[in-house]
Design a protein around this motif. Structure first.
Motif, PDB file in Angstrom:
ATOM      1  N   THR A 165      19.145  -5.578  83.246  1.00  0.00           N
ATOM      2  CA  THR A 165      19.856  -4.562  82.441  1.00  0.00           C
ATOM      3  C   THR A 165      18.871  -3.755  81.597  1.00  0.00           C
ATOM      4  OG1 THR A 165      21.779  -6.018  82.357  1.00  0.00           O
ATOM      5  CG2 THR A 165      21.684  -4.218  80.751  1.00  0.00           C
ATOM      6  N   GLN A 166      17.925  -4.462  80.987  1.00  0.00           N
ATOM      7  CA  GLN A 166      16.950  -3.796  80.127  1.00  0.00           C
ATOM      8  C   GLN A 166      16.081  -2.828  80.941  1.00  0.00           C
ATOM      9  OE1 GLN A 166      16.865  -4.415  76.692  1.00  0.00           O
ATOM     10  NE2 GLN A 166      15.706  -2.495  76.753  1.00  0.00           N
ATOM     11  N   HIS A 167      15.715  -3.237  82.167  1.00  0.00           N
ATOM     12  CA  HIS A 167      14.906  -2.364  83.009  1.00  0.00           C
ATOM     13  C   HIS A 167      15.688  -1.118  83.410  1.00  0.00           C
ATOM     14  CE1 HIS A 167      13.234  -0.956  86.879  1.00  0.00           C
ATOM     15  NE2 HIS A 167      12.083  -1.092  86.246  1.00  0.00           N
ATOM     16  N   SER A 168      16.973  -1.290  83.692  1.00  0.00           N
ATOM     17  CA  SER A 168      17.796  -0.132  84.048  1.00  0.00           C
ATOM     18  C   SER A 168      17.876   0.850  82.879  1.00  0.00           C
ATOM     19  CB  SER A 168      19.203  -0.595  84.451  1.00  0.00           C
ATOM     20  OG  SER A 168      19.133  -1.415  85.594  1.00  0.00           O
ATOM     21  N   SER A 169      17.985   0.287  81.663  1.00  0.00           N
ATOM     22  CA  SER A 169      18.039   1.152  80.473  1.00  0.00           C
ATOM     23  C   SER A 169      16.717   1.889  80.284  1.00  0.00           C
ATOM     24  CB  SER A 169      18.368   0.298  79.242  1.00  0.00           C
ATOM     25  OG  SER A 169      18.363   1.085  78.079  1.00  0.00           O
ATOM     26  N   PHE A 170      15.608   1.146  80.492  1.00  0.00           N
ATOM     27  CA  PHE A 170      14.294   1.772  80.360  1.00  0.00           C
ATOM     28  C   PHE A 170      14.117   2.897  81.388  1.00  0.00           C
ATOM     29  CE2 PHE A 170       9.820   2.261  79.935  1.00  0.00           C
ATOM     30  CZ  PHE A 170       9.312   2.301  81.217  1.00  0.00           C
ATOM     31  N   HIS A 171      14.560   2.633  82.604  1.00  0.00           N
ATOM     32  CA  HIS A 171      14.425   3.616  83.670  1.00  0.00           C
ATOM     33  C   HIS A 171      15.253   4.865  83.371  1.00  0.00           C
ATOM     34  CE1 HIS A 171      15.240   5.256  87.769  1.00  0.00           C
ATOM     35  NE2 HIS A 171      13.929   5.100  87.841  1.00  0.00           N
ATOM     36  N   SER A 172      16.453   4.643  82.846  1.00  0.00           N
ATOM     37  CA  SER A 172      17.330   5.776  82.515  1.00  0.00           C
ATOM     38  C   SER A 172      16.724   6.643  81.412  1.00  0.00           C
ATOM     39  CB  SER A 172      18.708   5.247  82.092  1.00  0.00           C
ATOM     40  OG  SER A 172      19.541   6.310  81.700  1.00  0.00           O
ATOM     41  N   HIS A 173      16.194   5.996  80.355  1.00  0.00           N
ATOM     42  CA  HIS A 173      15.566   6.756  79.268  1.00  0.00           C
ATOM     43  C   HIS A 173      14.327   7.502  79.757  1.00  0.00           C
ATOM     44  CE1 HIS A 173      18.188   4.447  76.582  1.00  0.00           C
ATOM     45  NE2 HIS A 173      17.864   5.307  75.617  1.00  0.00           N
ATOM     46  N   ALA A 174      13.581   6.869  80.668  1.00  0.00           N
ATOM     47  CA  ALA A 174      12.383   7.521  81.186  1.00  0.00           C
ATOM     48  C   ALA A 174      12.733   8.794  81.943  1.00  0.00           C
ATOM     49  CB  ALA A 174      11.621   6.563  82.085  1.00  0.00           C
ATOM     50  N   LEU A 175      13.785   8.757  82.768  1.00  0.00           N
ATOM     51  CA  LEU A 175      14.190   9.939  83.523  1.00  0.00           C
ATOM     52  C   LEU A 175      14.683  11.035  82.580  1.00  0.00           C
ATOM     53  CD1 LEU A 175      16.015   8.360  86.599  1.00  0.00           C
ATOM     54  CD2 LEU A 175      13.752   9.403  86.511  1.00  0.00           C
ATOM     55  N   ASN A 176      15.410  10.634  81.534  1.00  0.00           N
ATOM     56  CA  ASN A 176      15.881  11.631  80.553  1.00  0.00           C
ATOM     57  C   ASN A 176      14.703  12.325  79.890  1.00  0.00           C
ATOM     58  OD1 ASN A 176      18.552  11.062  81.100  1.00  0.00           O
ATOM     59  ND2 ASN A 176      18.722   9.510  79.479  1.00  0.00           N
ATOM     60  N   LEU A 177      13.656  11.540  79.595  1.00  0.00           N
ATOM     61  CA  LEU A 177      12.490  12.127  78.945  1.00  0.00           C
ATOM     62  C   LEU A 177      11.799  13.123  79.878  1.00  0.00           C
ATOM     63  CD1 LEU A 177      10.591  12.203  76.503  1.00  0.00           C
ATOM     64  CD2 LEU A 177       9.330  10.295  77.541  1.00  0.00           C
TER      65      LEU A 177
END
Length: 601
Positions: A165-177
């Motif tokens: 779950t944490q990795h998915s959140s990190f990946h999502s924030h990275a794409l937004n950035l």
């Protein structure tokens, strides 16, 4: 009580003690195996996967930083072409007017796309490893047999879910950035702070998982070591107990059998020193008495074996030793027997061998001798010796049945001639030559008659062999093949005693070293393989040879010419036509008796 029961009782007690220890050790080994399986199938692979996740996550972060840098460079280049206040269309037009700027921007866009693709690849790899770890833990939890193992594995599963779950959140924030290039700086700074926070949480959860897995692994190793130690102590205790019991009980038994055993030990020492005249007197009727009798029987066998070694140790063919022992004959006396002598040679092999390398020559000879010798020994023949490519063998009692010698020898010769076709095909591999290979042709001479068979040699080295006129005749017939272009020549007696094989009359000759002439023949085929042409050749050859021996030269010439007309490659007919031409030119000897004298060996 008999010794057997005493020994059985001792063995049974020791067995029970050892069986108890073995059962306990097996149980402990089973427990060790469960712990090792948990380590090898779950914890060790899980540690490897966690390490991979950490490495790939780090690559993912580095790739994200690279993408952000490329995005910044691309934005800077486009602003350079903007020239204040221009629209996107004007920017594109301005860029197209500057090929160097346009090429750089295209290059940066391509690198940016590749970086994003690699970023996604790393993310997918991390997700795949996490799902693999989850499946591994679930599978191990389902198959675990102990409650402790189930609880240990149950503690790992939520951690893996949280990391995913944490990795998915990190990946999502990275794409937004990455997609926020056009947002205000304050907004991008806020997004970067959120991404750093997600990154920190992911790192902490991975560290926690690694610590859990390491702790569980250490615990399993410690448990396995404990089981191993307990099994070791049990084995030591059982061994010590069994040894003490065996020593105590064995002392009681040995005290009653020590005297005859000492006698056996002394006798064995004398036998070891080479004294085979030892004879022990049994002192009891129990097992020790039976052992003494067996010892005496063993010494008798060793005495016979030593006699065999002394008498027959020089001979190579084991059938020679076996035959002589069964016949109870004196190896050095010599006997006169009916034998069939076999001599074979490869035509012009000395000249041909010059084409081969030393290694190739050795391989060729070894393979040739192996093929030829197998056919001889499989048909009860005895290999007397090898001389280069030449083979000398014989058939005689007791190695073959009396009356079968000639048939077995001719069968071997026919088979070896056929094997030469196979041997010829093997030459490229044996010699390493792929072209200009020589055609190998074998010559075989067979003679049947009386010969002396026995040992010849010095006191230290002997050769069991055959001697006499029959042996010399076989050697001369092998050489005579060169004259007639034949591959096999046999004497009259060989032909007369062979069964189921048809022959062609070749000549009546007197070889060098003999005063009596002999008719010689060459085998045509086995009786069941005779063809009409071979039968005609057989009959025509007899008639032509009869006319030649009776000095009916015109009839002989006509007969041999008819043979040559039917069989254009017949070398025997060619030889006789050449002789008739010589007789026509020089005349026949005054004492002509139909015998052709061979003056060379």
């Amino acid at each position: 009580m008999r010794i057997a029961w005493k020994i059985f009782g001792i063995s049974l007690i020791v067995f029970l003690v050892m069986a108890t220890a073995a059962t306990y050790s097996i149980y402990k080994i089973f427990e060790i195996n469960k712990e090792l399986q948990l380590i090898s199938q779950v914890f060790s692979p899980l540690r490897h996967e966690v390490a991979q996740i950490e490495v790939i996550a780090l690559k993912e972060e580095l790739e994200l930083e690279r993408v952000e840098k490329l995005e910044a460079e691309l934005r800077a280049d486009r602003l350079e072409a903007l020239n204040s206040g221009a629209t996107d269309t004007e920017i594109d037009a301005a860029i197209s007017e500057h090929p160097d700027i346009e090429a750089r921007i295209n290059h940066l866009e391509a690198r940016l796309k590749a970086g994003l693709d690699l970023f996604e690849t790393h993310a997918n790899t991390v997700e795949s490893l996490l799902r693999s770890a989850e499946r591994r833990v679930r599978s191990a939890q389902d198959t675990a047999s102990s409650l402790t193992d189930k609880l240990e594995l149950a503690a790992l599963y939520p951690t893996l879910i949280a990391i995913e779950t944490q990795h998915s959140s990190f990946h999502s924030h990275a794409l937004n950035l990455v997609k926020s290039a056009d947002l205000p700086p304050a907004t991008r700074e806020n997004l970067e702070e959120q991404l750093e926070s997600e990154e920190q949480k992911l790192t902490e959860r991975l560290d926690s998982l690694r610590q859990h897995v390491s702790a569980f692994t250490d615990q399993s190793i410690a448990t396995a070591a404990l089981h191993e130690q307990q099994a070791l102590y049990a084995s030591i205790a059982a061994t010590a107990s069994a040894g003490a019991l065996a020593l105590l009980l064995s002392t009681l038994v040995i005290s009653g059998i020590l005297k005859p055993m000492r006698a056996l030990s002394s006798g064995a020492k004398r036998v070891e020193d080479g004294d085979f005249d030892v004879r022990l007197q049994p002192l009891s009727r129990d097992e020790i008495g039976a052992l003494t009798q067996s010892f005496n029987t063993m010494v008798d066998g060793l005495r016979s074996t030593q006699k065999i070694k002394d008498t027959f140790g020089q001979y190579l063919d084991p059938r020679v030793v076996t035959g002589l022992i069964s016949d109870q004959s004196d190896a050095s006396a010599g006997e006169k027997k009916v034998v069939t002598a076999y001599f074979s040679d490869l035509a012009d092999f000395t000249t041909i061998s010059e084409q081969f390398t030393p290694g190739g020559l050795v391989r060729v000879l070894n393979r040739y001798l192996d093929l030829m010798s197998t056919e001889i020994t499989d048909r009860q023949g005895v290999i007397d010796k090898y001389i280069g490519d030449a083979i000398m063998a014989y058939w005689a009692q007791p190695f073959s049945n009396d009356g079968d010698q000639a048939t077995l020898a001719v069968e071997s010769a026919l088979s070896n001639v056929q094997l030469m076709l196979q041997f010829q095909k093997e030459l490229p591999e044996l010699t390493g030559l792929q072209k200009n290979l020589p055609v190998l042709r074998q010559r075989i001479g067979l003679a049947t008659g009386d010969a002396v068979i026995g040992s010849i040699g010095s006191e230290k080295t002997k050769n069991y062999t055959i001697m006499g006129d029959t042996v010399n005749l076989g050697a001369r017939l092998e050489s005579a093949n060169k004259i007639y272009g034949t591959q096999i020549l046999v004497c009259q007696r060989t032909r007369d005693t062979v069964s189921a094989i048809e022959f062609r009359a070749v000549d009546k000759i007197q070889v060098k070293g003999k005063t009596e002439p002999t008719s010689v023949y060459t085998p045509l085929a086995r009786s069941d393989e005779m063809t009409e042409d071979l039968s005609k050749l057989q009959t025509a050859s007899e008639e032509a040879l009869r006319a030649f021996s009776q000095a009916r030269w015109s009839e002989a010439q006509q007969a041999f010419e008819e043979i040559l007309g039917t069989f254009p490659n017949d070398q025997i007919a060619t030889v006789f036509l050449n002789r008739l031409e010589l007789i026509s030119a020089q005349g026949a000897p005054a004492d002509w008796d139909g015998v052709w004298h061979l003056n060379t060996k």
